[in-house]
Design a protein around this motif. Sequence first.
Motif, PDB file in Angstrom:
ATOM      1  N   PRO A  24      -5.461  -0.644   8.301  1.00 18.71           N
ATOM      2  CA  PRO A  24      -3.742   0.396   7.999  1.00 18.71           C
ATOM      3  C   PRO A  24      -3.938   1.855   7.979  1.00 18.71           C
ATOM      4  O   PRO A  24      -2.641   2.255   8.035  1.00 18.71           O
ATOM      5  N   ALA A  25      -4.507   1.644   6.465  1.00 13.76           N
ATOM      6  CA  ALA A  25      -3.993   2.635   5.451  1.00 13.76           C
ATOM      7  C   ALA A  25      -4.835   3.721   6.140  1.00 13.76           C
ATOM      8  O   ALA A  25      -3.963   5.169   6.273  1.00 13.76           O
ATOM      9  N   GLU A  70      -7.275  -3.011  11.579  1.00 17.16           N
ATOM     10  CA  GLU A  70      -7.891  -3.195  10.322  1.00 17.16           C
ATOM     11  C   GLU A  70      -8.791  -1.875   9.180  1.00 17.16           C
ATOM     12  O   GLU A  70      -8.896  -3.194   7.856  1.00 17.16           O
ATOM     13  N   GLU A  95     -17.449  -0.090   9.679  1.00 21.39           N
ATOM     14  CA  GLU A  95     -17.445   0.026   8.262  1.00 21.39           C
ATOM     15  C   GLU A  95     -17.336   0.655   7.588  1.00 21.39           C
ATOM     16  O   GLU A  95     -17.038   1.043   5.727  1.00 21.39           O
ATOM     17  N   ILE A 101       0.702  -0.797  -0.100  1.00 21.65           N
ATOM     18  CA  ILE A 101       0.285   0.169  -0.351  1.00 21.65           C
ATOM     19  C   ILE A 101       0.823   1.000   0.088  1.00 21.65           C
ATOM     20  O   ILE A 101       1.405   1.361   0.527  1.00 21.65           O
ATOM     21  N   LYS A 139      -6.031   2.956   0.374  1.00 19.71           N
ATOM     22  CA  LYS A 139      -4.983   1.777   0.058  1.00 19.71           C
ATOM     23  C   LYS A 139      -5.052   1.615  -1.199  1.00 19.71           C
ATOM     24  O   LYS A 139      -3.718   1.270  -1.775  1.00 19.71           O
ATOM     25  N   LEU A 142     -14.130   1.008   6.745  1.00 20.20           N
ATOM     26  CA  LEU A 142     -13.048   0.189   6.376  1.00 20.20           C
ATOM     27  C   LEU A 142     -13.400   0.691   5.133  1.00 20.20           C
ATOM     28  O   LEU A 142     -13.026   0.296   3.548  1.00 20.20           O
ATOM     29  N   LEU A 197     -20.803   0.545   0.664  1.00 21.53           N
ATOM     30  CA  LEU A 197     -20.467  -0.409   0.125  1.00 21.53           C
ATOM     31  C   LEU A 197     -20.747  -0.671  -1.524  1.00 21.53           C
ATOM     32  O   LEU A 197     -20.055  -2.133  -1.867  1.00 21.53           O
ATOM     33  N   TYR A 199     -18.022  -1.653  -3.517  1.00 19.50           N
ATOM     34  CA  TYR A 199     -16.078  -1.869  -3.383  1.00 19.50           C
ATOM     35  C   TYR A 199     -15.775  -1.410  -4.791  1.00 19.50           C
ATOM     36  O   TYR A 199     -14.245  -0.657  -4.938  1.00 19.50           O
ATOM     37  N   GLU A 246     -10.249   3.236   3.457  1.00 19.83           N
ATOM     38  CA  GLU A 246      -9.310   2.014   4.063  1.00 19.83           C
ATOM     39  C   GLU A 246      -9.328   1.565   1.971  1.00 19.83           C
ATOM     40  O   GLU A 246      -8.571   1.581   1.823  1.00 19.83           O
ATOM     41  N   TYR A 247     -10.412   1.474   1.581  1.00 22.52           N
ATOM     42  CA  TYR A 247     -10.272   0.654  -0.205  1.00 22.52           C
ATOM     43  C   TYR A 247     -10.144   1.886  -1.039  1.00 22.52           C
ATOM     44  O   TYR A 247      -9.320   1.140  -1.640  1.00 22.52           O
TER      45      TYR A 247
END
Lengths: 336, 336, 336, 336
Positions: free
Chosen positions: A70-71, A68, A214, A31, A224, A217, A187, A189, A220-221
């Motif tokens: 990290p980026a 969960e 969520e 990443i 990252k 997260l 959602l 993604y 994060e997508y």
Amino acid sequence: MIVFLDSHISQSNLDELIRFLKSHGIVYEEIQHQESHFLYLSAGISELQTEDIERFPGVDQVTNSVDEHPAVSSLKDSFSIKINNRVISKKHFFLIAGPCTIESEEQLDKIAISLKQSGINFLRGGTFKLRTSPYSFAGLGINGVEILANVATRHKMISITEVTEISQIEYVSSKIDILQVGTRNMLNYPLLQELGKINNPIILKRGMSSSIHEWLLAAEYIVKAGNPNVILCERGIRTFENYTRNTLDISAISAVKNLCNLPIIVDPSHSTGRADMIKSVSWAAIAGGADGLIVETHYDPTEAICDAPQHIDIDLLKQIVKPLPNLLKLWNKQQS
Amino acid sequence: MIVFLDSHISQSNLDELIRFLKSHGIVYEEIQHQESHFLYLSAGISELQTEDIERFPGVDQVTNSVDEHPAVSSLKDSFSIKINNRVISKKHFFLIAGPCTIESEEQLDKIAISLKQSGINFLRGGTFKLRTSPYSFAGLGINGVEILANVATRHKMISITEVTEISQIEYVSSKIDILQVGTRNMLNYPLLQELGKINNPIILKRGMSSSIHEWLLAAEYIVKAGNPNVILCERGIRTFENYTRNTLDISAISAVKNLCNLPIIVDPSHSTGRADMIKSVSWAAIAGGADGLIVETHYDPTEAICDAPQHIDIDLLKQIVKPLPNLLKLWNKQQS
Amino acid sequence: MIVFLDSHISQSNLDELIRFLKSHGIVYEEIQHQESHFLYLSAGISELQTEDIERFPGVDQVTNSVDEHPAVSSLKDSFSIKINNRVISKKHFFLIAGPCTIESEEQLDKIAISLKQSGINFLRGGTFKLRTSPYSFAGLGINGVEILANVATRHKMISITEVTEISQIEYVSSKIDILQVGTRNMLNYPLLQELGKINNPIILKRGMSSSIHEWLLAAEYIVKAGNPNVILCERGIRTFENYTRNTLDISAISAVKNLCNLPIIVDPSHSTGRADMIKSVSWAAIAGGADGLIVETHYDPTEAICDAPQHIDIDLLKQIVKPLPNLLKLWNKQQS
Amino acid sequence: MIVFLDSHISQSNLDELIRFLKSHGIVYEEIQHQESHFLYLSAGISELQTEDIERFPGVDQVTNSVDEHPAVSSLKDSFSIKINNRVISKKHFFLIAGPCTIESEEQLDKIAISLKQSGINFLRGGTFKLRTSPYSFAGLGINGVEILANVATRHKMISITEVTEISQIEYVSSKIDILQVGTRNMLNYPLLQELGKINNPIILKRGMSSSIHEWLLAAEYIVKAGNPNVILCERGIRTFENYTRNTLDISAISAVKNLCNLPIIVDPSHSTGRADMIKSVSWAAIAGGADGLIVETHYDPTEAICDAPQHIDIDLLKQIVKPLPNLLKLWNKQQS
């Protein structure tokens, strides 16, 4: 396990490390975004010690973190984007206004002039609309993108619009400053991953029934995939209460600030669905520490062809804006 | 149909009107509190015209309203209660603090001293506790009532505690200034009806899954029974989000103000369940127009035997209180 | 820590054990009902080993369980109550029917005759009603209790009614076979504790926004206080969906059976609020393993003065009942 | 206003009607699928009478309906699709099973053999996975499509997989029998519109926080675009309860059957998230009238790389299937 790399790690050092990981059957992802460069090791690490990795040249730090996202977590409190010679950062409060739907260049121009006169520099307008009913007006599409780009340029404003499909990203990102992901797509993604490949800031609205976890997260997508310029937007969640359209989760402001350094703005329009509540919840959001607001505004709310009951007029917007400098002092911010 | 009566209607005029209603088989209820006196006609009125009633002497006005909480709606914006020579009204902001549970006279006294030094005049402490588990500490009971009364008197503070059963009301209302109905009892209508028969102000917490409409109907039970001194308290609702203990419905402040003149306060402690969020949501509530806060406070939160993670210490409370005068200017209020 | 006692422990052995606990500053509660006798040690046990207790005579077993509802969990799969010469157990399916509200002896008698003819032996009728609006009909009160007792006796049926206040328990429990706790009172712990002191079976409805865990803790209040005859009733939870009045949580049947041996029945009337759905969800509940149903029934649903849209008539009830023997074979049950 | 057209309306008659509408400034959409052909007039109709339209040749019927999903509502109770010489209709119960994720051809083949032996003819397997975390395994992608197609062909089974992006539709629809839209994409209207342009049946999962009304509007997007072969799938909604992964809304079966003729199946795996509950809720769903089940199944659930806790093994599946013929008699259905 997360392996943070030196920002100047040489390609040969990186290659050597990766050969080691592969030879041990370790599954990893690399990443990299402007602030951070790391490897996320997700499988095959049970026998691995952090020391086994730390000895490689170019490795900064190795953590056994179970973080969960990290980026997102690795982003420093230095969110700062330059758009059209204006810097956006968490030291500034950014007030975004404009209509739910772009109806014509005349309509948008008239709104933009009023906003600019009120000291507002961010202009939003929807042109790809996801409507619950397939018989509702779905926006002007590509024509709306051009109208928004023209009007924003004319008034030296920063433009914002929502994208709803991967195929729109290339063109929209070339014309519009900030791209928005709506609540129905948090959602989605594949869309988020594509938005991670551009540099435009992304306003990521919270899914109407997504938890804060969520939501991060979903961010994060994007991060990252390479785009750290994510702005979270709380727009109300779905609950049993139906006096309001959604329930504004005011505590999400504080929660997000506990968990990461991404800026968070609040949408009082969709969260309440009622013009008579916008002032109260806007002030609440600012005093609660929000980094911005996005407010549906029209010169004549009754004329808005979408979401009319939640649009406010320019006069009410001015009332809301008036105590802004005073409120921002609470958190050492100033208006952008 | 609602028949508003002149505040000086004579008994004979009232008797005559009631004879008329009875002779026509009309079901009615007489509601009287310090601000209003009216008859609520609920059945048998299909053939009745408002003129049929308006002609009676002593009748002020007759409406065909379908208002479901007429007693609450009829309250004027003059909520003003005098307790211990202190006037509480919607022009004042009342800040209530104290521990979840009274543990001993020493504990409560120590907290009260700190609060008083911080300019806080309302002291809360629980002594009849409804605990989810039957094995949890359920409070000091009647002893706690005496401790609270003693400590509040000593420091010239206004006392608040929760009652959980009809049998407690008589004694507690004689010793304590303000009685509280907890979230688990908002739907306990027999309890509410009994609280309508006393004069002490009642803090009515919102049921954890009650709509705003149901909450006002619960208030109607109290006001209709004769006690107009109801203070609503938003304490978070139950949603899918579990980062926080509940989800603070910040828009309830504005909703309640749209619908009636009752004061509304906010409980940041139970709505978030997290000390690290109290400052953000407290400021949000004040800027959003709340008439007060009720905050769980302890000199050493880690020692609190109930709800420890959501107690804040006196230092944090002072930080929260600091910008209060400035924030209250938004709504033309001052601290009580 | 839980100390299970021999069912024949002598008083002197028990006294000795308790002296030991007190001398070590251990906080405990003694729980005894017809199936189980144990001590729940809740504080002061950090230095205690299970062996320290096991050595006392009359102690059966000591567990370091963190089970939060030990009294409920200790109930064996032998739930079996004899009422009016009829045995109720989990081998039987009990079908309860009757009107939401008792309106008169004539009304209830007419319904009871039809039910009895359909092979139904359990007659429900409400007489203390908790109504969201204080202006709604709140039931016949004590008169309704007598009507229900008379009608049930006349037709050799088992009677069920709800109690809403502690003061009603003594009289109602002397006249009526099974007492019900409504959804609004599941968190009214003082009421539950009093119901633990009688022997009548208690139908404990799930709180409209209570988790399964909280529901079992509410049952624990009753069982712990001495009454193991608790029947759980799933009646729908509050969600965002409003096509139905509540959302029937069908998986609660299976969850409850995983967690304890209490019987669980389903209320299709309140969970859907719609007569046109009763057949579908009733069959679903039976096939899902429910131990009974409680269905609002009236000879003419349109005449019901409360909850009319969710009452079904006797003909529809007969349709629902028809495949019962076949459905019950799935779980080796027979109709009561 | 909805204008139903004769199925044999001539082009010239249709042109004439449309000229009339345009000349009056009426906004309309033409909807045509195998069962129905109509015009939906959405704006400009205020001065229009139904008689003004009925007089045109080729017009069957004109209604002033406010039906928000006319294309779905116009579908007759004749849902019947022929796939691989097998007819699927609402007279049949279709049991779909297979793993959450296709891991390899060996894995899928082994599962398919067991299913086929148990009389199951529908094979599901995921290969484009939307995972909450970007670090979770996202499926085999295009390779998985080929594996599924091969295995299903070999065992003469009907294949089902999820698509997550518009770009996948062309290829997947050429290889796989039934396409699925997951809960995260129910609001992805551009995707739904594209799925309306193919003929494969579409399993449309309910959004995790979507109302039944919004779900039918999502189906309207597909049917309106030309594909009437929509199968609704209830898979649990998000609530406060967390003993289960989601809350199965069992009453959705009955609600959908009240509102339209589309078949509805139930996913017990995602709605509970627990293998120990699958039997109870599956039987409940069948007895409640569901037209099918989709169950996550693996020869060794502990090995499943995704959603392991909710997979069941073949033995449990056989237990669930055993009483199927008996249960289906309730609704006059037979197994497909």
